[in-house]
Design a protein around this motif. Structure first.
Motif, mmCIF file in Angstrom:
data_model
loop_
_atom_site.group_PDB
_atom_site.id
_atom_site.type_symbol
_atom_site.label_atom_id
_atom_site.label_comp_id
_atom_site.label_asym_id
_atom_site.label_seq_id
_atom_site.Cartn_x
_atom_site.Cartn_y
_atom_site.Cartn_z
ATOM 1 N N ASP A 120 46.722 37.415 29.214
ATOM 2 C CA ASP A 120 47.172 36.297 30.049
ATOM 3 C C ASP A 120 48.075 36.769 31.174
ATOM 4 O O ASP A 120 48.482 37.927 31.223
ATOM 5 C CB ASP A 120 47.851 35.203 29.215
ATOM 6 C CG ASP A 120 49.089 35.677 28.480
ATOM 7 O OD1 ASP A 120 49.728 36.649 28.930
ATOM 8 O OD2 ASP A 120 49.442 35.064 27.456
ATOM 9 N N GLY A 121 48.361 35.856 32.070
ATOM 10 C CA GLY A 121 49.336 36.095 33.124
ATOM 11 C C GLY A 121 48.782 36.508 34.468
ATOM 12 O O GLY A 121 49.548 36.616 35.437
ATOM 13 N N GLU A 122 47.469 36.747 34.566
ATOM 14 C CA GLU A 122 46.938 37.100 35.874
ATOM 15 C C GLU A 122 47.104 35.922 36.833
ATOM 16 O O GLU A 122 46.963 34.759 36.432
ATOM 17 C CB GLU A 122 45.453 37.467 35.784
ATOM 18 C CG GLU A 122 45.184 38.811 35.152
ATOM 19 C CD GLU A 122 43.704 39.196 35.205
ATOM 20 O OE1 GLU A 122 43.420 40.389 35.058
ATOM 21 O OE2 GLU A 122 42.855 38.302 35.386
ATOM 22 N N PRO A 123 47.412 36.183 38.101
ATOM 23 C CA PRO A 123 47.586 35.086 39.056
ATOM 24 C C PRO A 123 46.278 34.341 39.289
ATOM 25 O O PRO A 123 45.181 34.899 39.130
ATOM 26 C CB PRO A 123 48.055 35.788 40.332
ATOM 27 C CG PRO A 123 47.617 37.202 40.187
ATOM 28 C CD PRO A 123 47.639 37.504 38.715
ATOM 29 N N ALA A 124 46.379 33.094 39.659
ATOM 30 C CA ALA A 124 45.196 32.262 39.929
ATOM 31 C C ALA A 124 44.319 32.938 40.974
ATOM 32 O O ALA A 124 44.807 33.422 42.000
ATOM 33 C CB ALA A 124 45.638 30.883 40.407
ATOM 34 N N GLY A 125 43.029 32.986 40.684
ATOM 35 C CA GLY A 125 42.081 33.578 41.614
ATOM 36 C C GLY A 125 41.770 35.035 41.361
ATOM 37 O O GLY A 125 40.807 35.567 41.924
ATOM 38 N N GLN A 126 42.559 35.702 40.515
ATOM 39 C CA GLN A 126 42.325 37.127 40.248
ATOM 40 C C GLN A 126 40.920 37.365 39.692
ATOM 41 O O GLN A 126 40.282 38.363 39.998
ATOM 42 C CB GLN A 126 43.369 37.656 39.256
ATOM 43 C CG GLN A 126 43.157 39.096 38.789
ATOM 44 C CD GLN A 126 43.434 40.146 39.845
ATOM 45 O OE1 GLN A 126 44.057 39.860 40.861
ATOM 46 N NE2 GLN A 126 42.984 41.373 39.606
#
Length: 200
Positions: A120-126
């Motif tokens: 988890d934790g990837e920025p939106a759109g990654q």
């Protein structure tokens, strides 16, 4: 001393893969997957885990990178699991907190014999970003899920910060590498299997 080396080969209508690992290496690598950014990530994984790694893959990258990336992750997980043998004397747990410029990633692994992945934790759109022309950001989570399942490990990866898509992925590979390095290390104080149950 038992040699912790394994080689796995996999052939499907989508790809042909050979992966060889030496868990007691120095981080040397020879990697050719047909997906250059993935090569770079696997070279980094080898360097920072101190696992000697050879990967040869030919796949339908004219379709996209997915099959080659997935099948290499399958073979890598199978090879690490086989090379670990009965896991006598290993530390079992490993964790790392790794920065890459603005990106910061935490990885924790447990060589427990029970596959599980939390990512988890990837920025939106990654997940939609295309890196190096062929590697889609969504593949990163798929790599960790596939590796965890085939290596029979719990793998937790948490992206704490990051802006550059390349850095976000590379910090994950480096963090998992360092966590894995700690977990598979032989500890002279560990007698037998590092589990109260007596098996992993």
């Amino acid at each position: 001393m038992t040699t912790r080396v394994a080689q796995i080969e996999r052939s499907t209508s989508e790809s042909r893969v050979r992966v060889r690992v030496d868990l007691d290496g120095t981080g040397r690598s020879q990697v050719r997957t047909g997906v250059r950014f993935y090569d770079h990530m696997l070279e980094s994984l080898a360097k920072h885990s101190l696992i000697d790694l050879e990967v040869e893959a030919e796949g339908d990258t004219d379709v996209d990178a997915h099959h080659s990336v997935e099948d290499v992750a399958i073979c890598l997980g199978d090879a690490v699991r086989e090379a670990l043998g009965d896991k006598r004397g290993i530390s079992r747990f490993g964790d790392a907190l790794i920065p890459l410029d603005e990106a910061l990633v935490q990885a924790v692994v447990d060589v427990a014999g029970r596959p599980y992945c939390v990512h988890d934790g990837e920025p939106a759109g990654q997940e939609y970003v295309l890196i190096g022309g062929t590697y889609v950001g969504s593949l990163t989570r798929h790599v960790w899920e596939t590796f965890a399942h085939h290596a029979a490990m719990a793998v937790h990866v948490r992206v704490l910060s990051g802006r550059d898509p390349h850095h976000i992925v590379e910090a994950q590979f480096k963090a998992v590498a360092r966590a894995l390095r700690a977990a598979i290390a032989l500890d002279p104080r560990v007698e037998g299997i590092p589990s109260a149950k007596g098996s992993l």
